[in-house]
Design an enzyme around this catalytic site. Sequence first.
Site, PDB file in Angstrom:
ATOM      1  N   GLU A  47       0.836  -1.191   0.000  1.00  0.00           N
ATOM      2  CA  GLU A  47       0.000   0.000   0.000  1.00  0.00           C
ATOM      3  C   GLU A  47       0.876   1.246   0.000  1.00  0.00           C
ATOM      4  OE1 GLU A  47      -3.720   1.760   2.660  1.00  0.00           O
ATOM      5  OE2 GLU A  47      -2.113   0.679   3.687  1.00  0.00           O
ATOM      6  N   LYS A 119      -9.591   1.286  -2.324  1.00  0.00           N
ATOM      7  CA  LYS A 119      -9.780   0.783  -0.969  1.00  0.00           C
ATOM      8  C   LYS A 119     -11.164   1.163  -0.447  1.00  0.00           C
ATOM      9  CE  LYS A 119      -7.405   1.070   3.539  1.00  0.00           C
ATOM     10  NZ  LYS A 119      -6.243   1.705   4.212  1.00  0.00           N
ATOM     11  N   CYS A 160      -4.991  -3.261   2.916  1.00  0.00           N
ATOM     12  CA  CYS A 160      -4.714  -2.961   4.324  1.00  0.00           C
ATOM     13  C   CYS A 160      -5.915  -3.154   5.253  1.00  0.00           C
ATOM     14  CB  CYS A 160      -4.136  -1.551   4.437  1.00  0.00           C
ATOM     15  SG  CYS A 160      -3.249  -1.255   5.993  1.00  0.00           S
TER      16      CYS A 160
END
Length: 291
Positions: A47, A119, A160
């Site tokens: 990330e 995300k 994440c």
Amino acid sequence: MTATGRTFVAACVQMRSGRTISKNVDEAARLVREAADAGAAYVQTPEMTNILVRSRAELFAAIMPEDVCPALAAFQELARATGVWLHIGSLAVRLEGERAANRSYVIDPQGEIVARYDKIHMFDVDLPDGETWRESETYRAGEQAVTVQLPWGRLGLTICYDVRFPTLHRALAENGAEILASPAAFTKQTGAAHWHVLLRARAVETGSFVVAAAQGGAHEDGRETYGHSLIVDPWGRVLAEADDAPGVILAEIDLAKSPEIRRRIPALENGRRFGVQPLPSEPTALRDVGA
């Protein structure tokens, strides 16, 4: 090590990204080439490969929209030069209205972008040590789960904090993903407590391989990330692990093991939809206590 049929070598590039995009891109490229030279056919970076900086003003002074992003163009050329499936765990890219996207890119060996994923879950937390994060103030949350077909099988994309939401991973697996990607920049505090157990749980509950390239160490902006990039098999076994330093880890992935494990523990097949009974507005037990 060569890719054949359902078997290939996956690599995680672990980084310690800083404030300067060009330096981060150069370091990522060096490590991607190292992974390719070692036989990797699929290479994942962490990330925020292009920049890690706390200052919102500094971030927006550095990042650019996708169509003119030099980092993305450099990674497309790198995929062509190395001949790997290059998965950039995420880049910060500028959107309209002073917003950014935390966006993954999967790039094929011809340098073409074959998948994008923004995300979904924003890291808005107050940690016990005083750290505070408000990703939603800077980044626009994604709304679409994404899978992409690789030559060996289907890959599901996450980033994440998404790892804490098992329903996303189950949805990806139910839609054919046998590999789940979890590139990250986990904080040192939460990583030490939860990183391994979360990634192994996502692998076990879906019968999938999990590949998680991470940021690791002390960064220029003062944050510390946990590192420990992991490759996990569908039985929850760790196939490869880094420490907290920049570098490369590799593992052979045999995707024939995913359906084998799913037959042994058919959790995806056995899952059922269900309702939740609402609590009564005044539970009987509470009324009885005061009688």
